[in-house]
Design a protein around this motif. Structure first.
Motif, PDB file in Angstrom:
ATOM      1  N   TRP A 158       1.621   6.864  -0.434  1.00  0.00           N
ATOM      2  CA  TRP A 158       0.470   5.988  -0.690  1.00  0.00           C
ATOM      3  C   TRP A 158       0.440   5.640  -2.183  1.00  0.00           C
ATOM      4  O   TRP A 158       0.465   6.516  -3.046  1.00  0.00           O
ATOM      5  CB  TRP A 158      -0.813   6.694  -0.265  1.00  0.00           C
ATOM      6  N   ASN A 178      -1.856   3.667  -4.072  1.00  0.00           N
ATOM      7  CA  ASN A 178      -3.120   3.591  -4.795  1.00  0.00           C
ATOM      8  C   ASN A 178      -3.682   4.994  -5.009  1.00  0.00           C
ATOM      9  O   ASN A 178      -4.272   5.588  -4.107  1.00  0.00           O
ATOM     10  CB  ASN A 178      -4.123   2.721  -4.021  1.00  0.00           C
ATOM     11  N   GLU A 179      -3.493   5.515  -6.211  1.00  0.00           N
ATOM     12  CA  GLU A 179      -3.918   6.881  -6.492  1.00  0.00           C
ATOM     13  C   GLU A 179      -5.435   6.993  -6.678  1.00  0.00           C
ATOM     14  O   GLU A 179      -5.972   8.098  -6.694  1.00  0.00           O
ATOM     15  CB  GLU A 179      -3.223   7.395  -7.757  1.00  0.00           C
ATOM     16  N   GLU A 180      -6.134   5.890  -6.811  1.00  0.00           N
ATOM     17  CA  GLU A 180      -7.580   5.942  -7.005  1.00  0.00           C
ATOM     18  C   GLU A 180      -8.329   6.113  -5.700  1.00  0.00           C
ATOM     19  O   GLU A 180      -9.505   6.472  -5.702  1.00  0.00           O
ATOM     20  CB  GLU A 180      -8.054   4.660  -7.706  1.00  0.00           C
ATOM     21  N   THR A 181      -7.685   5.848  -4.597  1.00  0.00           N
ATOM     22  CA  THR A 181      -8.308   6.009  -3.275  1.00  0.00           C
ATOM     23  C   THR A 181      -7.443   6.928  -2.429  1.00  0.00           C
ATOM     24  O   THR A 181      -6.219   6.986  -2.615  1.00  0.00           O
ATOM     25  CB  THR A 181      -8.471   4.651  -2.574  1.00  0.00           C
ATOM     26  N   PRO A 182      -8.036   7.683  -1.507  1.00  0.00           N
ATOM     27  CA  PRO A 182      -7.254   8.613  -0.659  1.00  0.00           C
ATOM     28  C   PRO A 182      -6.393   7.871   0.349  1.00  0.00           C
ATOM     29  O   PRO A 182      -6.700   6.753   0.764  1.00  0.00           O
ATOM     30  CB  PRO A 182      -8.352   9.447   0.026  1.00  0.00           C
ATOM     31  N   ASP A 183      -5.320   8.519   0.738  1.00  0.00           N
ATOM     32  CA  ASP A 183      -4.406   7.967   1.744  1.00  0.00           C
ATOM     33  C   ASP A 183      -5.116   7.947   3.092  1.00  0.00           C
ATOM     34  O   ASP A 183      -5.583   9.003   3.581  1.00  0.00           O
ATOM     35  CB  ASP A 183      -3.152   8.817   1.797  1.00  0.00           C
ATOM     36  N   PRO A 184      -5.263   6.788   3.746  1.00  0.00           N
ATOM     37  CA  PRO A 184      -5.936   6.741   5.057  1.00  0.00           C
ATOM     38  C   PRO A 184      -5.288   7.609   6.088  1.00  0.00           C
ATOM     39  O   PRO A 184      -5.953   8.081   7.029  1.00  0.00           O
ATOM     40  CB  PRO A 184      -5.858   5.257   5.426  1.00  0.00           C
ATOM     41  N   ASN A 207       0.812  -1.219   0.000  1.00  0.00           N
ATOM     42  CA  ASN A 207       0.000   0.000   0.000  1.00  0.00           C
ATOM     43  C   ASN A 207       0.843   1.266   0.000  1.00  0.00           C
ATOM     44  O   ASN A 207       0.404   2.307  -0.492  1.00  0.00           O
ATOM     45  CB  ASN A 207      -0.925   0.010   1.217  1.00  0.00           C
ATOM     46  N   ARG A 213      -6.804  11.147   6.677  1.00  0.00           N
ATOM     47  CA  ARG A 213      -8.131  11.270   7.295  1.00  0.00           C
ATOM     48  C   ARG A 213      -8.009  11.584   8.790  1.00  0.00           C
ATOM     49  O   ARG A 213      -8.982  11.949   9.426  1.00  0.00           O
ATOM     50  CB  ARG A 213      -8.930   9.999   7.093  1.00  0.00           C
TER      51      ARG A 213
END
Length: 283
Positions: free
Chosen positions: A271, A273-279, A263, A282
Motif C-alpha cells: 500500500w 499511501n502511508e498516511e492512510t491504513p491499507d484497506p 494505490n 481491515r
C-alpha cells in the motif's frame, strides 16, 4: 513575491488577477489575452495607410477603449497588492505602464501626435500572453524542456557561428568586392543567409572556389539545422515520461515509477499511501 494588500475584496482581486487556479482567474486571463491581441491587431492594422484612411476613426475608438480598460486593470493590480511599487518596478509592471502611457500623454503633451509611433510598444503586451501560457501545464512543460536544453542549444549556436565566421572569412578573401563581399561583417551576413538556406540572392559568389564553398555551407546547413530540434524534442519526451510517473518510493521495496493514481506498488503490492491504513488490513 507579490502578496495581497489586505483581506476581503483586495485578497479576492489578487486571486483573480494574479492567480489562475480558479474559474474567475482563468476567465480573467482569457479576457486579458483577448484584449491584448485586439489592441495589438488594431495597432498593426492602423499602420496600413489604406486601413488607416478608411477605419481610422474606428481604430481610434478601439484604442481608447482598450487604453481605459488597461488603465482600470493596472489600477486594480496596484489596489490589491501589499507593495505595489515592487510590481511597478518589475518587468511586467513596466510593460503595463508603457502600454497605456502614450495614449494618455497625447491628451496633455503639446505636439503629442508625434507619439503615435510609441503605441507600437503595446505589442510588448503580447509577452503577457506568453506568461499566461507558461501557467498552463503543457506550457510549463515546454518551457522546462527549453531551459534544460539551453546548454546544448547555446553550444550548437556557438559552433554554427564559428562555422559561419570561417566560411565568411574565406569568401571575403576569395571573392572580389564587386560581388558584394566588401567586409567580413558583410560576408558573415551572407554566411548566415546561406547556412540557413534562405538565400536572398543580394550577395552571391562569382568565383568557382567561392561557389564551391557556398555549396559546402548550404549542405552543412541542411545537415545541422535540425539538431537543436532533436535536442529539444528529447527533453520534451523525457519530461512527458517523468510527468507520467510519480517520484514516490514504495515503503515496501523502495522502488518508484508508479502511476500518479496508483494505490499499490506494481512490483511488490505494498500500500503506497502511508498516511492512510491499507484497506486490506481491515478485513
Amino acid at each position: 513575491m507579490l502578496e495581497p494588500g489586505g483581506k476581503g475584496l483586495r485578497t479576492r482581486l489578487f486571486q483573480i488577477i494574479f492567480e489562475s487556479d480558479t474559474p474567475e482567474g482563468k476567465a480573467f486571463d482569457i479576457a486579458l489575452a483577448a484584449l491584448i491581441v485586439i489592441s495589438v491587431a488594431v495597432v498593426m492594422l492602423d499602420s496600413v495607410a489604406a486601413y488607416h484612411e478608411r477605419y481610422g476613426a474606428l481604430f481610434y475608438g478601439i484604442e481608447w477603449t482598450v487604453t481605459v480598460l488597461f488603465t482600470i486593470e493596472l489600477g486594480l493590480r496596484i489596489y490589491c497588492l501589499q507593495a505595489p511599487g515592487q510590481y511597478l518596478k518589475s518587468f511586467y509592471g513596466v510593460i503595463d505602464i508603457l502600454a497605456i502611457l502614450p495614449t494618455w500623454l497625447a491628451l496633455f503633451v503639446p505636439g503629442a501626435h508625434m507619439l503615435v509611433v510609441v503605441r507600437l510598444l503595446r505589442t510588448l503586451r503580447l509577452i503577457r500572453v506568453l506568461e499566461m501560457m507558461s501557467l498552463a501545464g503543457q506550457g510549463s512543460l515546454l518551457l522546462g524542456a527549453l531551459r534544460r536544453s539551453r546548454g546544448q542549444i547555446m553550444l550548437f549556436l556557438f559552433a554554427v557561428f564559428m562555422v559561419v565566421i570561417i566560411f565568411s572569412t574565406l569568401l571575403y578573401m576569395i571573392e572580389p568586392p564587386e560581388a558584394g563581399f566588401t567586409s567580413i561583417p558583410k560576408s558573415v551576413y551572407w554566411g548566415i543567409v546561406t547556412l540557413t538556406t534562405v538565400g536572398y540572392g543580394d550577395i552571391t559568389p562569382v568565383t568557382p572556389m567561392g561557389q564551391f564553398l557556398s555549396v559546402l555551407i548550404m549542405l552543412t546547413g541542411y545537415s545541422i539545422i535540425a539538431l537543436p530540434v532533436g535536442v529539444f524534442s528529447a527533453e520534451v519526451i523525457t519530461a512527458l515520461r517523468a510527468e507520467r510517473y510519480s517520484d514516490e518510493s514504495c515503503p515496501g521495496c523502495g522502488r518508484s515509477r508508479h502511476e500518479p493514481d496508483a494505490n499499490y506498488c506494481k512490483f511488490c503490492g505494498t500500500w503506497l499511501n502511508e498516511e492512510t491504513p491499507d484497506p486490506r488490513q481491515r478485513r
